[in-house]
Write a protein that holds these residues in place. Structure first.
Motif, short mmCIF file in Angstrom:
data_model
loop_
_atom_site.label_atom_id
_atom_site.label_comp_id
_atom_site.label_asym_id
_atom_site.label_seq_id
_atom_site.Cartn_x
_atom_site.Cartn_y
_atom_site.Cartn_z
N ALA A 20 -5.69 20.19 1.86
CA ALA A 20 -5.56 18.77 1.53
C ALA A 20 -4.31 18.16 2.16
CB ALA A 20 -5.54 18.58 0.02
N ALA A 21 -3.32 18.99 2.48
CA ALA A 21 -2.10 18.50 3.11
C ALA A 21 -2.38 17.93 4.50
CB ALA A 21 -1.07 19.62 3.19
N SER A 22 -3.53 18.24 5.07
CA SER A 22 -3.90 17.73 6.40
C SER A 22 -4.45 16.32 6.35
CB SER A 22 -4.96 18.64 7.03
OG SER A 22 -4.48 19.95 7.14
N LEU A 23 -4.64 15.78 5.16
CA LEU A 23 -5.25 14.46 5.00
C LEU A 23 -4.25 13.46 4.44
CD1 LEU A 23 -8.46 15.85 3.33
CD2 LEU A 23 -8.37 14.87 5.61
N THR A 24 -4.21 12.28 5.01
CA THR A 24 -3.40 11.21 4.42
C THR A 24 -4.34 10.20 3.76
OG1 THR A 24 -3.36 10.04 6.54
CG2 THR A 24 -1.46 11.42 6.01
N VAL A 25 -3.89 9.66 2.64
CA VAL A 25 -4.71 8.77 1.82
C VAL A 25 -3.90 7.53 1.47
CG1 VAL A 25 -5.89 8.54 -0.40
CG2 VAL A 25 -5.97 10.71 0.83
N SER A 44 0.84 -1.20 0.00
CA SER A 44 0.00 0.00 0.00
C SER A 44 0.88 1.25 0.00
CB SER A 44 -0.93 -0.01 1.22
OG SER A 44 -0.16 0.14 2.39
N THR A 45 0.36 2.28 -0.63
CA THR A 45 1.06 3.55 -0.69
C THR A 45 0.23 4.59 0.03
OG1 THR A 45 1.95 2.96 -2.86
CG2 THR A 45 2.04 5.28 -2.25
N VAL A 46 0.81 5.23 1.05
CA VAL A 46 0.12 6.27 1.80
C VAL A 46 0.78 7.60 1.46
CG1 VAL A 46 -0.49 7.14 4.09
CG2 VAL A 46 -0.49 4.68 3.66
#
Length: 90
Positions: A77-82, A2-4
């Motif tokens: 968006a920098a506050s979110l990790t996906v 997986s890539t986060v």
């Protein structure tokens, strides 16, 4: 495998699942930003897809969040990790 990544680093067409909401900055601003992101449906476990980049500096970015469309600034968006889904990470 997986890539986060940070959502602000996503490329057009990337799809994934939000794994974290962690705004930086001072306490009052961070708490307000976190509240706004959660109200928009950007919660852990939500499926997201980057569907459009703005013309100037790729800002704002348009996202498909579950069944809705949301525009978001890259600094927010920098506050979110996906965690990218396998088909998007290839």
């Amino acid at each position: 495998m997986s890539t986060v990544i940070s959502l602000s680093d996503a490329r057009l067409g990337d799809r994934g699942v939000i794994t974290g909401v962690r705004p930086g900055g001072d306490d009052a601003h961070a708490a307000e930003l976190e509240r706004r992101l959660l109200e928009l449906g950007l919660v852990e476990g939500a499926r997201v897809e980057l569907i459009h980049n703005g013309l100037f500096g790729r800002d704002p970015m348009a996202l498909k969040v579950d069944d809705m469309r949301v525009a978001l600034r890259r600094r927010e968006a920098a506050s979110l990790t996906v965690e990218l889904l396998a088909e998007a990470a290839e």
